[in-house]
Design a protein around this motif. Structure first.
Motif, PDB file in Angstrom:
ATOM      1  N   VAL A  96       0.861  -1.190   0.000  1.00 34.36           N
ATOM      2  CA  VAL A  96       0.000   0.000   0.000  1.00 34.36           C
ATOM      3  C   VAL A  96       0.900   1.244   0.000  1.00 34.36           C
ATOM      4  CG1 VAL A  96      -1.786   1.282   1.233  1.00 34.36           C
ATOM      5  CG2 VAL A  96      -1.806  -1.227   1.258  1.00 34.36           C
ATOM      6  N   ALA A  97       0.499   2.248  -0.795  1.00 31.54           N
ATOM      7  CA  ALA A  97       1.291   3.482  -0.898  1.00 31.54           C
ATOM      8  C   ALA A  97       1.309   4.233   0.426  1.00 31.54           C
ATOM      9  CB  ALA A  97       0.692   4.368  -1.998  1.00 31.54           C
ATOM     10  N   TRP A  98       2.515   4.784   0.716  1.00 27.24           N
ATOM     11  CA  TRP A  98       2.655   5.580   1.943  1.00 27.24           C
ATOM     12  C   TRP A  98       3.799   6.586   1.767  1.00 27.24           C
ATOM     13  CZ3 TRP A  98       4.518   3.739   7.441  1.00 27.24           C
ATOM     14  CH2 TRP A  98       4.251   4.782   8.364  1.00 27.24           C
ATOM     15  N   GLY A  99       3.502   7.789   1.431  1.00 22.10           N
ATOM     16  CA  GLY A  99       4.492   8.832   1.284  1.00 22.10           C
ATOM     17  C   GLY A  99       5.438   8.605   0.109  1.00 22.10           C
ATOM     18  N   LYS A 100       6.639   9.186   0.185  1.00 18.00           N
ATOM     19  CA  LYS A 100       7.622   9.064  -0.891  1.00 18.00           C
ATOM     20  C   LYS A 100       8.953   8.620  -0.327  1.00 18.00           C
ATOM     21  CE  LYS A 100       5.371  12.533  -3.772  1.00 18.00           C
ATOM     22  NZ  LYS A 100       5.496  13.818  -4.476  1.00 18.00           N
ATOM     23  N   ASP A 101       9.719   7.932  -1.184  1.00 18.44           N
ATOM     24  CA  ASP A 101      11.038   7.473  -0.737  1.00 18.44           C
ATOM     25  C   ASP A 101      12.055   8.585  -0.917  1.00 18.44           C
ATOM     26  OD1 ASP A 101      11.545   7.616  -3.427  1.00 18.44           O
ATOM     27  OD2 ASP A 101      11.380   5.455  -3.772  1.00 18.44           O
ATOM     28  N   THR A 102      13.333   8.262  -0.692  1.00 20.27           N
ATOM     29  CA  THR A 102      14.391   9.278  -0.763  1.00 20.27           C
ATOM     30  C   THR A 102      14.591   9.825  -2.170  1.00 20.27           C
ATOM     31  OG1 THR A 102      15.984   7.477  -1.010  1.00 20.27           O
ATOM     32  CG2 THR A 102      15.627   8.351   1.217  1.00 20.27           C
ATOM     33  N   TYR A 103      14.050   9.104  -3.157  1.00 24.41           N
ATOM     34  CA  TYR A 103      14.176   9.564  -4.541  1.00 24.41           C
ATOM     35  C   TYR A 103      12.943  10.338  -5.020  1.00 24.41           C
ATOM     36  CZ  TYR A 103      17.915   6.131  -4.384  1.00 24.41           C
ATOM     37  OH  TYR A 103      19.032   5.424  -4.031  1.00 24.41           O
ATOM     38  N   GLY A 104      12.038  10.586  -4.095  1.00 20.57           N
ATOM     39  CA  GLY A 104      10.824  11.335  -4.466  1.00 20.57           C
ATOM     40  C   GLY A 104       9.768  10.494  -5.131  1.00 20.57           C
ATOM     41  N   GLN A 105      10.004   9.179  -5.144  1.00 17.78           N
ATOM     42  CA  GLN A 105       9.016   8.280  -5.742  1.00 17.78           C
ATOM     43  C   GLN A 105       8.042   7.774  -4.679  1.00 17.78           C
ATOM     44  OE1 GLN A 105       9.016   7.702  -9.114  1.00 17.78           O
ATOM     45  NE2 GLN A 105      10.682   9.215  -9.145  1.00 17.78           N
TER      46      GLN A 105
END
Length: 351
Positions: free
Chosen positions: A254-263
């Motif tokens: 499930v989607a939750w925020g963004k990773d360090t790469y902005g994805q």
């Protein structure tokens, strides 16, 4: 003091005999009205019987000596007309014409509802728009708006549980608490579902309402607290509390925020649906699965339809009789008939 004289003076109005006035009555003994068409027939039969079997004296007069008048001959029927009218009016009086002035007071007896809302960190997952917690807050707030007669309270939980609002009809207060909810309000992590049900039971057990309801909204499994959820459900049933459990969100990635790469980042989501289902079964409630916002909205609509307040009605009926008017006129017409019977009219020559 003389009000009754005013009432009697009203009886002399022709409006009492208008069809619109007669139609406006409620007839308490309606069957007397069915006799009205029969009266002229009975009078006609009586007259025919009398005409056929009366004693006759055969007297011969020369035709030229008879001063015959058609009008005088018909005068003898006038008393019959009056006695028919008198009996008709008497039947109207016996039918008891009435008018009812009914007042109805309607009020609705509300029920007591505790919302038990999971505010753990996983409620930030974004499979509901914009996330699980925001969607639950928004829909719960609209649910409260639709329950105007109910007392509503609020319990929130994560790794621990506490009561944020007691049962109250101040729905604006409850909605203000809901608007301020966030996943950081309780420091301890996890989901103490059993403890949350226990706190809600403490709020509801003293309630005198005929219907006590708890709505538990969670996206996880019981990972904290010292009270087993199934034991808590049994306690709720013992106190006459019905639990509607709602499993919110999807399982898996499930989607939750963004990773360090902005994805967009994804996390694993796990839901203990079995426990939530058993909680509802034990307490005679229902279990719902809401994997998206639309399903969550539909779930609250269903709960709203299940839990209706008790509607009570008090009816006050003021009934007024009007038979006196028609009885009065029946007596007047009857006296006229008696007078006519004693005059030359009833003895007028018959053809």
């Amino acid at each position: 003091m003389f009000d009754f004289l005013k009432d009697i003076s009203d009886w002399f109005s022709w409006s009492w005999f208008l069809p619109s006035t007669l139609r406006s009555f409620h007839w308490d003994s309606l069957y007397f009205l069915y006799l009205i068409p029969v009266i002229p027939l009975l009078v006609l039969l009586r007259w025919a019987f009398y005409y056929r079997f009366r004693q006759k004296l055969d007297v011969a007069f020369p035709l030229r000596d008879i001063n015959y008048s058609w009008f005088v001959g018909k005068l003898r029927f006038i008393p019959y007309f009056f006695i028919i009218i008198s009996i008709w009016l008497l039947l109207l009086a016996l039918a008891r014409p009435q008018k009812n002035d009914e007042t109805v007071e309607v009020y609705k007896e509300g029920i007591d509802i505790i919302l038990v809302l999971d505010i753990s960190e996983s409620m930030e997952l974004e499979d509901l728009n914009p996330n699980r917690l925001s969607a639950a807050k928004n829909i719960a707030s609209r649910f409260i708006e639709s329950r105007k007669e109910d007392r509503i309270g609020l319990v929130v939980f994560s790794g621990d549980a506490f009561s944020l609002s007691p049962l109250t009809t101040d729905h604006q207060l409850v909605q203000s608490f809901i608007a301020e909810l966030n996943s950081g309000m309780i420091e301890s992590g996890g989901s103490a579902i059993g403890n949350a049900i226990g706190v809600a039971i403490n709020r509801l057990r003293e309630s005198q309402s005929k219907s006590k309801v708890m709505i538990v909204i969670s996206d996880g499994e019981n990972t904290a607290g010292n009270l087993n959820p199934l034991m808590a459900a049994k306690l709720a049933k013992a106190f006459g509390i019905k639990i509607y459990s709602i499993a919110i969100g999807r399982e898996g990635k499930v989607a939750w925020g963004k990773d360090t790469y902005g994805q967009k980042a994804y996390v694993d989501s796990h839901l203990d649906e079995t426990t939530l289902r058993k909680i509802a079964q034990i307490s005679d409630g229902k279990f719902f699965r809401a994997s998206n916002r639309k399903a969550l909205e539909q779930t609250f609509k269903l709960i709203d339809s299940f839990e209706k307040g008790i509607i009570k009605e008090n009816r006050f009926k003021n009934t007024r009789d009007y038979y006196q008017v028609y009885l009065f006129w029946a007596m007047i017409i009857y006296l006229i008939w008696l007078f006519l019977k004693s005059t030359f009219i009833s003895n007028a020559l018959e053809d």
